[in-house]
Scaffold this active site. Sequence first.
Site, PDB file in Angstrom:
ATOM      1  N   TYR A 136      35.881  22.709  47.425  1.00 56.75           N
ATOM      2  CA  TYR A 136      35.733  24.160  47.533  1.00 56.75           C
ATOM      3  C   TYR A 136      37.074  24.784  47.169  1.00 56.75           C
ATOM      4  O   TYR A 136      37.918  24.127  46.542  1.00 56.75           O
ATOM      5  CB  TYR A 136      35.285  24.442  48.988  1.00 56.75           C
ATOM      6  CG  TYR A 136      34.797  25.831  49.258  1.00 56.75           C
ATOM      7  CD1 TYR A 136      33.802  26.418  48.482  1.00 56.75           C
ATOM      8  CD2 TYR A 136      35.318  26.564  50.324  1.00 56.75           C
ATOM      9  CE1 TYR A 136      33.357  27.700  48.757  1.00 56.75           C
ATOM     10  CE2 TYR A 136      34.864  27.841  50.612  1.00 56.75           C
ATOM     11  CZ  TYR A 136      33.901  28.412  49.813  1.00 56.75           C
ATOM     12  OH  TYR A 136      33.456  29.680  50.088  1.00 56.75           O
ATOM     13  N   ARG A 189      32.597  36.836  37.801  1.00 60.32           N
ATOM     14  CA  ARG A 189      33.763  37.052  38.697  1.00 60.32           C
ATOM     15  C   ARG A 189      33.910  35.800  39.549  1.00 60.32           C
ATOM     16  O   ARG A 189      33.477  35.760  40.690  1.00 60.32           O
ATOM     17  CB  ARG A 189      33.495  38.303  39.549  1.00 60.32           C
ATOM     18  CG  ARG A 189      34.668  38.890  40.250  1.00 60.32           C
ATOM     19  CD  ARG A 189      35.178  38.093  41.458  1.00 60.32           C
ATOM     20  NE  ARG A 189      34.510  38.337  42.706  1.00 60.32           N
ATOM     21  CZ  ARG A 189      34.224  37.377  43.607  1.00 60.32           C
ATOM     22  NH1 ARG A 189      34.517  36.106  43.371  1.00 60.32           N
ATOM     23  NH2 ARG A 189      33.625  37.667  44.721  1.00 60.32           N
ATOM     24  N   LYS A 207      29.178  25.531  46.568  1.00 60.91           N
ATOM     25  CA  LYS A 207      28.597  26.262  47.709  1.00 60.91           C
ATOM     26  C   LYS A 207      27.426  25.471  48.291  1.00 60.91           C
ATOM     27  O   LYS A 207      27.263  25.392  49.505  1.00 60.91           O
ATOM     28  CB  LYS A 207      28.097  27.644  47.260  1.00 60.91           C
ATOM     29  CG  LYS A 207      29.209  28.610  46.891  1.00 60.91           C
ATOM     30  CD  LYS A 207      29.716  29.405  48.086  1.00 60.91           C
ATOM     31  CE  LYS A 207      30.888  30.302  47.708  1.00 60.91           C
ATOM     32  NZ  LYS A 207      31.484  31.012  48.841  1.00 60.91           N
ATOM     33  N   GLU A 279      26.118  34.814  43.988  1.00 66.98           N
ATOM     34  CA  GLU A 279      27.508  34.389  44.167  1.00 66.98           C
ATOM     35  C   GLU A 279      28.338  34.748  42.945  1.00 66.98           C
ATOM     36  O   GLU A 279      27.957  34.418  41.811  1.00 66.98           O
ATOM     37  CB  GLU A 279      27.531  32.865  44.384  1.00 66.98           C
ATOM     38  CG  GLU A 279      28.836  32.319  44.880  1.00 66.98           C
ATOM     39  CD  GLU A 279      29.165  32.717  46.330  1.00 66.98           C
ATOM     40  OE1 GLU A 279      28.312  32.528  47.206  1.00 66.98           O
ATOM     41  OE2 GLU A 279      30.284  33.213  46.555  1.00 66.98           O
ATOM     42  N   ASP A 280      29.429  35.401  43.179  1.00 62.43           N
ATOM     43  CA  ASP A 280      30.437  35.657  42.150  1.00 62.43           C
ATOM     44  C   ASP A 280      29.902  36.370  40.905  1.00 62.43           C
ATOM     45  O   ASP A 280      30.253  36.032  39.765  1.00 62.43           O
ATOM     46  CB  ASP A 280      31.173  34.347  41.803  1.00 62.43           C
ATOM     47  CG  ASP A 280      32.070  33.896  42.965  1.00 62.43           C
ATOM     48  OD1 ASP A 280      31.989  34.500  44.048  1.00 62.43           O
ATOM     49  OD2 ASP A 280      32.841  32.939  42.790  1.00 62.43           O
ATOM     50  N   ASP A 302      26.692  36.637  49.089  1.00 58.87           N
ATOM     51  CA  ASP A 302      27.727  35.989  49.888  1.00 58.87           C
ATOM     52  C   ASP A 302      29.039  36.776  49.867  1.00 58.87           C
ATOM     53  O   ASP A 302      29.727  36.886  50.879  1.00 58.87           O
ATOM     54  CB  ASP A 302      27.938  34.588  49.297  1.00 58.87           C
ATOM     55  CG  ASP A 302      28.798  33.711  50.179  1.00 58.87           C
ATOM     56  OD1 ASP A 302      28.755  33.888  51.397  1.00 58.87           O
ATOM     57  OD2 ASP A 302      29.492  32.848  49.621  1.00 58.87           O
ATOM     58  N   ASP A 303      29.383  37.314  48.695  1.00 60.10           N
ATOM     59  CA  ASP A 303      30.672  37.997  48.563  1.00 60.10           C
ATOM     60  C   ASP A 303      30.688  39.331  49.306  1.00 60.10           C
ATOM     61  O   ASP A 303      31.714  39.730  49.850  1.00 60.10           O
ATOM     62  CB  ASP A 303      30.996  38.201  47.077  1.00 60.10           C
ATOM     63  CG  ASP A 303      31.030  36.873  46.362  1.00 60.10           C
ATOM     64  OD1 ASP A 303      31.860  36.034  46.719  1.00 60.10           O
ATOM     65  OD2 ASP A 303      30.175  36.639  45.475  1.00 60.10           O
ATOM     66  N   ASN A 444      40.954  34.515  46.641  1.00 57.44           N
ATOM     67  CA  ASN A 444      40.923  33.100  46.259  1.00 57.44           C
ATOM     68  C   ASN A 444      41.103  32.959  44.754  1.00 57.44           C
ATOM     69  O   ASN A 444      40.797  33.894  44.017  1.00 57.44           O
ATOM     70  CB  ASN A 444      39.564  32.487  46.641  1.00 57.44           C
ATOM     71  CG  ASN A 444      39.346  32.502  48.133  1.00 57.44           C
ATOM     72  OD1 ASN A 444      40.220  32.168  48.903  1.00 57.44           O
ATOM     73  ND2 ASN A 444      38.156  32.914  48.548  1.00 57.44           N
TER      74      ASN A 444
HETATM   75  N1  LIG Z   1      37.774  34.809  51.642  1.00 62.08           N
HETATM   76  C1  LIG Z   1      36.527  34.961  51.267  1.00 62.08           C
HETATM   77  O1  LIG Z   1      35.593  34.464  51.909  1.00 62.08           O
HETATM   78  C2  LIG Z   1      36.212  35.742  50.049  1.00 62.08           C
HETATM   79  C3  LIG Z   1      37.191  36.087  49.179  1.00 62.08           C
HETATM   80  N2  LIG Z   1      36.885  36.813  48.063  1.00 62.08           N
HETATM   81  C4  LIG Z   1      37.976  37.082  47.137  1.00 62.08           C
HETATM   82  O2  LIG Z   1      38.250  38.465  47.108  1.00 62.08           O
HETATM   83  C5  LIG Z   1      38.721  38.810  45.812  1.00 62.08           C
HETATM   84  C6  LIG Z   1      37.973  40.047  45.342  1.00 62.08           C
HETATM   85  O3  LIG Z   1      36.601  39.756  45.227  1.00 62.08           O
HETATM   86  P1  LIG Z   1      35.556  40.955  45.000  1.00 62.08           P
HETATM   87  O4  LIG Z   1      35.689  41.973  46.045  1.00 62.08           O
HETATM   88  O5  LIG Z   1      34.251  40.340  44.817  1.00 62.08           O
HETATM   89  O6  LIG Z   1      36.087  41.517  43.616  1.00 62.08           O
HETATM   90  P2  LIG Z   1      35.831  42.925  42.975  1.00 62.08           P
HETATM   91  O7  LIG Z   1      36.147  42.784  41.544  1.00 62.08           O
HETATM   92  O8  LIG Z   1      34.494  43.430  43.372  1.00 62.08           O
HETATM   93  O9  LIG Z   1      36.918  43.877  43.666  1.00 62.08           O
HETATM   94  C7  LIG Z   1      38.286  43.792  43.431  1.00 62.08           C
HETATM   95  C8  LIG Z   1      38.914  45.067  43.920  1.00 62.08           C
HETATM   96  O10 LIG Z   1      40.315  44.929  43.860  1.00 62.08           O
HETATM   97  C9  LIG Z   1      40.866  46.034  43.180  1.00 62.08           C
HETATM   98  N3  LIG Z   1      42.087  45.633  42.526  1.00 62.08           N
HETATM   99  C10 LIG Z   1      42.247  44.746  41.551  1.00 62.08           C
HETATM  100  N4  LIG Z   1      43.529  44.659  41.201  1.00 62.08           N
HETATM  101  C11 LIG Z   1      44.199  45.512  41.977  1.00 62.08           C
HETATM  102  C12 LIG Z   1      45.555  45.896  42.080  1.00 62.08           C
HETATM  103  N5  LIG Z   1      46.491  45.335  41.322  1.00 62.08           N
HETATM  104  N6  LIG Z   1      45.881  46.841  42.970  1.00 62.08           N
HETATM  105  C13 LIG Z   1      44.946  47.379  43.740  1.00 62.08           C
HETATM  106  N7  LIG Z   1      43.644  47.070  43.703  1.00 62.08           N
HETATM  107  C14 LIG Z   1      43.285  46.143  42.816  1.00 62.08           C
HETATM  108  C15 LIG Z   1      39.819  46.478  42.208  1.00 62.08           C
HETATM  109  O11 LIG Z   1      40.077  47.822  41.837  1.00 62.08           O
HETATM  110  P3  LIG Z   1      39.136  48.646  40.821  1.00 62.08           P
HETATM  111  O12 LIG Z   1      37.866  48.874  41.567  1.00 62.08           O
HETATM  112  O13 LIG Z   1      39.892  49.901  40.597  1.00 62.08           O
HETATM  113  O14 LIG Z   1      38.958  47.799  39.622  1.00 62.08           O
HETATM  114  C16 LIG Z   1      38.569  46.282  43.058  1.00 62.08           C
HETATM  115  O15 LIG Z   1      38.368  47.401  43.882  1.00 62.08           O
HETATM  116  C17 LIG Z   1      38.533  37.579  44.944  1.00 62.08           C
HETATM  117  O16 LIG Z   1      39.770  36.939  44.798  1.00 62.08           O
HETATM  118  C18 LIG Z   1      37.623  36.686  45.740  1.00 62.08           C
HETATM  119  O17 LIG Z   1      37.900  35.325  45.524  1.00 62.08           O
HETATM  120  C19 LIG Z   1      35.637  37.258  47.794  1.00 62.08           C
HETATM  121  C20 LIG Z   1      34.611  36.918  48.636  1.00 62.08           C
HETATM  122  C21 LIG Z   1      34.819  36.103  49.799  1.00 62.08           C
HETATM  123  C1  LIG Z   2      34.853  32.565  48.911  1.00 61.21           C
HETATM  124  C2  LIG Z   2      34.162  33.298  47.881  1.00 61.21           C
HETATM  125  O1  LIG Z   2      32.950  33.424  47.915  1.00 61.21           O
HETATM  126  C3  LIG Z   2      34.919  33.896  46.803  1.00 61.21           C
HETATM  127  O2  LIG Z   2      36.140  33.835  46.803  1.00 61.21           O
HETATM  128  O3  LIG Z   2      34.281  34.455  45.910  1.00 61.21           O
HETATM  129 MG   LIG Z   3      32.148  34.074  46.089  1.00 62.85          MG
END
Ligand SMILES: NC(=O)C1=CN([C@@H]2O[C@H](COP(=O)(O)OP(=O)(O)OC[C@H]3O[C@@H](n4cnc5c(N)ncnc54)[C@H](OP(=O)(O)O)[C@@H]3O)[C@@H](O)[C@H]2O)C=CC1
Ligand SMILES: CC(=O)C(=O)O
Ligand SMILES: [Mg+2]
Length: 588
Positions: A136, A189, A207, A279-280, A302-303, A444
């Site tokens: 993972y 993504r 997953k 997912e993603d 999941d996200d 991540n």
């Molecule tokens: N720990 C866990 O269980 C999980 C972790 N994650 C991680 O979270 C991260 C984001 O995932 P997700 O929410 O799906 O992604 P999204 O693409 O949906 O969202 C990313 C957000 O971050 C913003 N962003 C990107 N770059 C910057 C920056 N330099 N400064 C400020 N804001 C920024 C984007 O802005 P804008 O909207 O303006 O483009 C957007 O709002 C990934 O790395 C993923 O691996 C996700 C799910 C679960």
């Molecule tokens: C953990 C997870 O689902 C992610 O980083 O997208």
């Molecule tokens: Mg994910």
Amino acid sequence: MATSNGSCLKVPDIHDNTTIGGGVQDVYGEDRATEDQSVTPWNVSVASGYALLRDPHFNKGLAFTEKERDAHYLRGLLPPTVICQETQVNKMIQNIRQYEVPLQKYIAMMDLQERNERLFYRLLIDHVEELLPIVYTPTVGEACQKYGSIFMRPQGLYISLKEKGRILEVLRNWPEKNVQVIVVTDGERILGLGDLGCHGMGIPVGKLSLYTALGGVRPSSCLPITIDVGTNNEKLLGEELYIGLKHRRATGQEYAELIDEFMTAAKQNYGEKLLIQFEDFANHNAFDLLERYRSTHLVFNDDIQGTASVVLAGIVSALNLVGGNLGDHRFLFFGAGEAGTGIASLIALEISKRTNSPLDEVRKNIWLVDSKGLIVSSRKESLQHFKKPWAHEHEPVEKLVDAVNQIKPTVLIGTSGHGKTFTQEVVEAMASNNEKPIILALSNPTTQSECTAEEAYNWTKGRAIFASGSPFPSVEYDGKVFMPGQSNNAYIFPGFGLGLIMSGTIRVHDDLLLAASEALASQVTQEHYDKGLIYPPFTNIRKISANIAALVAAKAYELGLATRLPQPKNMLNFAESCMYTPTYRNYR
Ligand SMILES: NC(=O)C1=CN([C@@H]2O[C@H](COP(=O)(O)OP(=O)(O)OC[C@H]3O[C@@H](n4cnc5c(N)ncnc54)[C@H](OP(=O)(O)O)[C@@H]3O)[C@@H](O)[C@H]2O)C=CC1
Ligand SMILES: CC(=O)C(=O)O
Ligand SMILES: [Mg+2]
């Protein structure tokens, strides 16, 4: 003529010139000699002998007993030693530890999964803390980036635009008929690594292996799927080893039609109670897909949802360390996409339920920053729909550190996908406003983490309550050892899915996510708090998942969403009894 194995082959005439370099007398050239002839691929329904050793579902390697070796034509196909599964696990973990590079360990694990499924799961369960970072995050991220070169055998279904109009047929090619959960991605993504197209397959595969190892869902019930509509990743488009469609992503109607055909075919083939985990996907599709299918299918993102449930649990348990009620805290998210707004929404829902306050009121304590700065009402018109509820009255703020200084959050959550963004200035600002700042760097894999555990503890002089999406080793600061927790949806989705499946639940409801969160938070003990942990360790994950499943299922019955009757009396016992364990079976 019919051969001994039942296939009908033309035996080449040894006097026939066309068999030069092949033929019955030249076994080495046999394949070449018959290259232009059709052969019938065929299988037997009871595996024995060599085929049994090659079948990962049934293979036990050296653990086949003497009796089984006789009964199943294995004599001579194995060396004489008989060893038990426990010894095999010990041997395998030593093997894996010999590899220094995590990706080599990943490849060795995938190889084992393809050779001996039960040993793979036994190993993963028995050494979960050590192997989770391999199968993972973070290693799975690197595996996806290099999927083209490490790809050996397909581990799931690829549904591309080429299959449009034939998706039901494609699903029927999958050998397992009783699929209960699909994890599907379109690869746009992948973690915080962006668009990896078809190479994203590593994610649904990873997953689902956690569904089995952590949640006890049978491997034969799990189906990983990658939907390939192309990729906008220029590097992949130019790569010889790229395994997906080499054109830019289809969008709009073409995309929607393919997904819709998939969703319909999946439900038609596997029934109403099939769980489909998105997912993603990129956020411009993820929210819409969830909205479109949540009332017709058993879908879960999941996200958005799993992450929300795990983070809410972590914050609720952190209250034991920092004090106050959930509603007393002020939240700032760095990243306003799926994870950020998903978590924000579930926190708001929970506070609203606990305090009996309207959501609009509760949201005022929750702020988000995106790539353009703080989300404020003057930006409302141009915001994506999922950001709009978070646009509060405030002057525009561009930089995160200024947002921290002005909003003065007690909880800072990184969901940006961009590493090194919680700078020393940002973390110190959190520390100067809070005795015990809660800092969650959720992005991540490790390279994308907003800060490291070491940075969080050093820059707050050991006062941070810290957890991250990918694991960090423990940190020593001022003579004290800090154990950072892992705030990852892997705590939730396996148990959540088990709860839905075992109760025959037909739709996901927000209250089920709250139930999962509550179950997880209730597993954190004083012993964990004493170490600064806000999550229980992964070593107990099967027990944690059973508890999550039990509470989720109980809530589903309460809401009238569960269809399995009669309702089990002891839900926890029932959850545990449903869980797959990879102990070898005896073969008659
Ligand atoms: N720990 C866990 O269980 C999980 C972790 N994650 C991680 O979270 C991260 C984001 O995932 P997700 O929410 O799906 O992604 P999204 O693409 O949906 O969202 C990313 C957000 O971050 C913003 N962003 C990107 N770059 C910057 C920056 N330099 N400064 C400020 N804001 C920024 C984007 O802005 P804008 O909207 O303006 O483009 C957007 O709002 C990934 O790395 C993923 O691996 C996700 C799910 C679960
Ligand atoms: C953990 C997870 O689902 C992610 O980083 O997208
Ligand atoms: Mg994910």
